[in-house]
Write a protein that holds these residues in place. Sequence first.
Motif, PDB file in Angstrom:
ATOM      1  N   PHE A 151       0.838  -1.206   0.000  1.00  0.00           N
ATOM      2  CA  PHE A 151       0.000   0.000   0.000  1.00  0.00           C
ATOM      3  C   PHE A 151       0.872   1.256   0.000  1.00  0.00           C
ATOM      4  N   LEU A 152       1.849   1.299   0.917  1.00  0.00           N
ATOM      5  CA  LEU A 152       2.661   2.511   1.044  1.00  0.00           C
ATOM      6  C   LEU A 152       3.439   2.806  -0.245  1.00  0.00           C
ATOM      7  N   LEU A 153       3.956   1.765  -0.876  1.00  0.00           N
ATOM      8  CA  LEU A 153       4.787   2.000  -2.054  1.00  0.00           C
ATOM      9  C   LEU A 153       3.976   2.218  -3.328  1.00  0.00           C
ATOM     10  N   ARG A 154       2.754   1.702  -3.355  1.00  0.00           N
ATOM     11  CA  ARG A 154       1.965   1.773  -4.580  1.00  0.00           C
ATOM     12  C   ARG A 154       1.016   2.966  -4.623  1.00  0.00           C
ATOM     13  N   GLU A 155       0.466   3.311  -3.465  1.00  0.00           N
ATOM     14  CA  GLU A 155      -0.673   4.233  -3.464  1.00  0.00           C
ATOM     15  C   GLU A 155      -0.324   5.634  -3.976  1.00  0.00           C
ATOM     16  N   VAL A 156       0.860   6.123  -3.620  1.00  0.00           N
ATOM     17  CA  VAL A 156       1.198   7.509  -3.929  1.00  0.00           C
ATOM     18  C   VAL A 156       2.543   7.552  -4.649  1.00  0.00           C
ATOM     19  N   PRO A 157       2.651   8.305  -5.749  1.00  0.00           N
ATOM     20  CA  PRO A 157       3.964   8.447  -6.390  1.00  0.00           C
ATOM     21  C   PRO A 157       4.954   9.011  -5.371  1.00  0.00           C
ATOM     22  N   GLY A 171       0.432  11.944   0.488  1.00  0.00           N
ATOM     23  CA  GLY A 171      -0.645  10.972   0.312  1.00  0.00           C
ATOM     24  C   GLY A 171      -1.567  10.988   1.516  1.00  0.00           C
ATOM     25  N   GLU A 172      -2.866  10.935   1.220  1.00  0.00           N
ATOM     26  CA  GLU A 172      -3.809  10.949   2.336  1.00  0.00           C
ATOM     27  C   GLU A 172      -4.153   9.513   2.695  1.00  0.00           C
ATOM     28  N   TYR A 173      -3.945   9.180   3.939  1.00  0.00           N
ATOM     29  CA  TYR A 173      -4.233   7.819   4.363  1.00  0.00           C
ATOM     30  C   TYR A 173      -5.720   7.654   4.696  1.00  0.00           C
ATOM     31  N   SER A 174      -6.309   6.557   4.228  1.00  0.00           N
ATOM     32  CA  SER A 174      -7.617   6.194   4.761  1.00  0.00           C
ATOM     33  C   SER A 174      -7.752   4.680   4.678  1.00  0.00           C
ATOM     34  N   GLU A 175      -8.488   4.119   5.592  1.00  0.00           N
ATOM     35  CA  GLU A 175      -8.636   2.667   5.624  1.00  0.00           C
ATOM     36  C   GLU A 175      -9.343   2.169   4.360  1.00  0.00           C
ATOM     37  N   GLU A 176     -10.272   2.986   3.902  1.00  0.00           N
ATOM     38  CA  GLU A 176     -11.018   2.619   2.704  1.00  0.00           C
ATOM     39  C   GLU A 176     -10.076   2.430   1.503  1.00  0.00           C
ATOM     40  N   LYS A 177      -9.128   3.387   1.362  1.00  0.00           N
ATOM     41  CA  LYS A 177      -8.169   3.289   0.241  1.00  0.00           C
ATOM     42  C   LYS A 177      -7.307   2.061   0.408  1.00  0.00           C
ATOM     43  N   PHE A 178      -6.914   1.813   1.633  1.00  0.00           N
ATOM     44  CA  PHE A 178      -6.052   0.670   1.935  1.00  0.00           C
ATOM     45  C   PHE A 178      -6.737  -0.623   1.490  1.00  0.00           C
ATOM     46  N   ILE A 179      -7.975  -0.793   1.927  1.00  0.00           N
ATOM     47  CA  ILE A 179      -8.687  -2.046   1.634  1.00  0.00           C
ATOM     48  C   ILE A 179      -8.953  -2.198   0.139  1.00  0.00           C
ATOM     49  N   LYS A 180      -9.270  -1.080  -0.501  1.00  0.00           N
ATOM     50  CA  LYS A 180      -9.537  -1.129  -1.932  1.00  0.00           C
ATOM     51  C   LYS A 180      -8.305  -1.608  -2.707  1.00  0.00           C
ATOM     52  N   ARG A 181      -7.168  -1.039  -2.355  1.00  0.00           N
ATOM     53  CA  ARG A 181      -5.903  -1.397  -2.994  1.00  0.00           C
ATOM     54  C   ARG A 181      -5.580  -2.879  -2.758  1.00  0.00           C
ATOM     55  N   TYR A 182      -5.766  -3.287  -1.520  1.00  0.00           N
ATOM     56  CA  TYR A 182      -5.449  -4.656  -1.129  1.00  0.00           C
ATOM     57  C   TYR A 182      -6.309  -5.637  -1.921  1.00  0.00           C
ATOM     58  N   ASN A 183      -7.601  -5.380  -1.920  1.00  0.00           N
ATOM     59  CA  ASN A 183      -8.511  -6.310  -2.596  1.00  0.00           C
ATOM     60  C   ASN A 183      -8.278  -6.348  -4.103  1.00  0.00           C
ATOM     61  N   SER A 184      -8.105  -5.172  -4.712  1.00  0.00           N
ATOM     62  CA  SER A 184      -8.046  -5.191  -6.168  1.00  0.00           C
ATOM     63  C   SER A 184      -6.682  -5.668  -6.676  1.00  0.00           C
ATOM     64  N   ASP A 188      13.409  -1.314 -14.337  1.00  0.00           N
ATOM     65  CA  ASP A 188      14.759  -0.838 -14.031  1.00  0.00           C
ATOM     66  C   ASP A 188      14.832   0.688 -14.150  1.00  0.00           C
ATOM     67  N   HIS A 189      14.203   1.206 -15.171  1.00  0.00           N
ATOM     68  CA  HIS A 189      14.184   2.659 -15.354  1.00  0.00           C
ATOM     69  C   HIS A 189      13.533   3.336 -14.139  1.00  0.00           C
ATOM     70  N   TYR A 190      12.376   2.819 -13.721  1.00  0.00           N
ATOM     71  CA  TYR A 190      11.675   3.459 -12.606  1.00  0.00           C
ATOM     72  C   TYR A 190      12.414   3.277 -11.289  1.00  0.00           C
ATOM     73  N   MET A 191      13.023   2.131 -11.086  1.00  0.00           N
ATOM     74  CA  MET A 191      13.732   1.938  -9.819  1.00  0.00           C
ATOM     75  C   MET A 191      14.983   2.817  -9.755  1.00  0.00           C
ATOM     76  N   THR A 192      15.621   3.039 -10.896  1.00  0.00           N
ATOM     77  CA  THR A 192      16.776   3.945 -10.920  1.00  0.00           C
ATOM     78  C   THR A 192      16.320   5.358 -10.560  1.00  0.00           C
ATOM     79  N   ASN A 193      15.085   5.685 -10.933  1.00  0.00           N
ATOM     80  CA  ASN A 193      14.548   7.010 -10.606  1.00  0.00           C
ATOM     81  C   ASN A 193      13.792   7.051  -9.286  1.00  0.00           C
ATOM     82  N   VAL A 194      13.883   5.986  -8.513  1.00  0.00           N
ATOM     83  CA  VAL A 194      13.210   5.907  -7.209  1.00  0.00           C
ATOM     84  C   VAL A 194      11.697   6.115  -7.358  1.00  0.00           C
ATOM     85  N   SER A 195      11.125   5.522  -8.396  1.00  0.00           N
ATOM     86  CA  SER A 195       9.681   5.686  -8.632  1.00  0.00           C
ATOM     87  C   SER A 195       8.984   4.353  -8.376  1.00  0.00           C
ATOM     88  N   PHE A 196       8.697   4.105  -7.110  1.00  0.00           N
ATOM     89  CA  PHE A 196       8.168   2.790  -6.728  1.00  0.00           C
ATOM     90  C   PHE A 196       6.797   2.521  -7.330  1.00  0.00           C
TER      91      PHE A 196
END
Length: 498
Positions: free
Chosen positions: A319-325, A330-343, A389-397
């Motif tokens: 969740f932490l690495l995917r939700e926000v560039p 990033g605004e945390y909410s449980e709803e967002k967390f669960i949505k990300r997890y499930n989908s 590789d391109h994104y990880m070199t740019n620290v873009s998780f």
Amino acid sequence: MKFYVTTPIYYINDQPHIGHCYTTIAADCLSRYHRITGKDVFFLTGTDEHGEKIAQAAEKKGMTVQQFSDQMSEIFKKMWEKLGISYSRFIRTTEVQHQNTVRQVFKKLMENGDIYQGEYAGYYCIPCEFFIPKTKIDPSKPVCPDCGREVKILKEKSYFFRLSKYEKSLLSYLEKKPEMIQPPFRLEEVTNFISQGLTDLSITRQHTVWGIESPTEEKYSIYVWFDALLNYLTGVDYADGKPNKYWPPDVQLIGKDILRFHSIIWPAILMALGLELPEKIFAHGWWTVGSEKMSKSKGNVINPVELIDRFGVDGFRYFLLREVPFGLDGEYSEEKFIKRYNSDLANDLGNLVNRTINLVEKLFNGILPSGFISSDIETAIDSTIKNVDHYMTNVSFSEALTEIWKLVGEFNKLLDKEKPWTAPIDSAKNTLSQCIAGISIISFLVYPFIPETSKKIWKILNIEESVANKIILNKDVMKIPEGTKAGKREILFTRIKI
Ligand code: ME8
């Protein structure tokens, strides 16, 4: 090739929260990625244990500061253990080696003429551990311009670091190497601040007892930020003016709250010491609740332990690495967390593995089909590896994960299209052979982000963890030996009911 990555060292006046976990998980993810692409990684994290704030927190608990620091640094270590943080070294600023580094640097800069004695008259903010010049404060309402809390007045003899001397060198360095400050949109803030003029920095306190003693005749305690920034040198065994082979840092991860310390004071100290500057200083954004920064003093922190217990370590890391560039708030909410997890986790990745293995068991008695891969799928895999590789070199998780999930989607689509459950057996074998190859490569691609999940997949694919840990990420990991039997199956993610 070496790769040196750091996190801030965290204040121990309180328990670790999501913010601390965020930076540390990000550093862990980078470390794991660079390890599996063959680099010699050194990953430094630790705790910042000096200063008035810590002394006050210990007093409140009725403990000596040393006892309190020992207890709190253990709490941070336990948290990192829980999160699977693969640091190379955990540094504490109360360590003897670090105290020696700080005194050595202090002496060297005094000899150079970069530290001199004077008098400080101004304000000091204890929560920020920061000196604030008189000009920045309204004397009728003396509060910190950054955090809004009360400041105290200081007038005392002090040693100063000649920060002003480095104004021009810093600006011309940043002109030549703007990529040191990341994300690029942060550069202007830094150069504007420097251009407004830098004042010399008071680096000792007369009365703080909980700090490193200055190597001067009359004893002072060294300012906590001067002490803290030097941890990055102690970490690489800076002695006799020379750091070890990992120097300079490749990526220094910080939150945007401490960008000025890291992009101005820290490089200036390094210039004064004649050392190379870091390749990248990356300031990420804040996790907020509503629009407020999550912080202990605001009383709005989300307890990471609770989330980990409910959603698992990998659910939390993902969740932490995917939700926000990385770089934005990033605004945390449980709803967002669960949505990300499930989908993403339960639906996309979990289902791909589940469906494939069910079919392998039903149609092939648990023997993993292998050997066939279409050129389309091969091209998709090649481009995923390259883009990640391109994104990880740019620290873009987040972007790297998006790429990997596109590939997960390709395999789910392949299953839907080819329907191996009704297709002739040869065609089913070809489809499942590709899905198994895909799951294998995906298990290595997601390893830096969700390592526990990768380990579960390796068990299913009968890849020994000790073997997997030595593998360098490339297409060879798709080659599952003919006749391999699927190993023990564990459910990867269970859908959360809302
Ligand atoms: O500043 N969102 O320590 P600290 C995202 N000891 N990240 C957050 C966050 C949030 N809401 N809150 C904290 C110090 N962080 C000094 C550092 S380094 C030489 C000395 C993360 O315990 C983020 O990385 O206040 C931020 O920069 C750091 O924790 C501050 O930790």
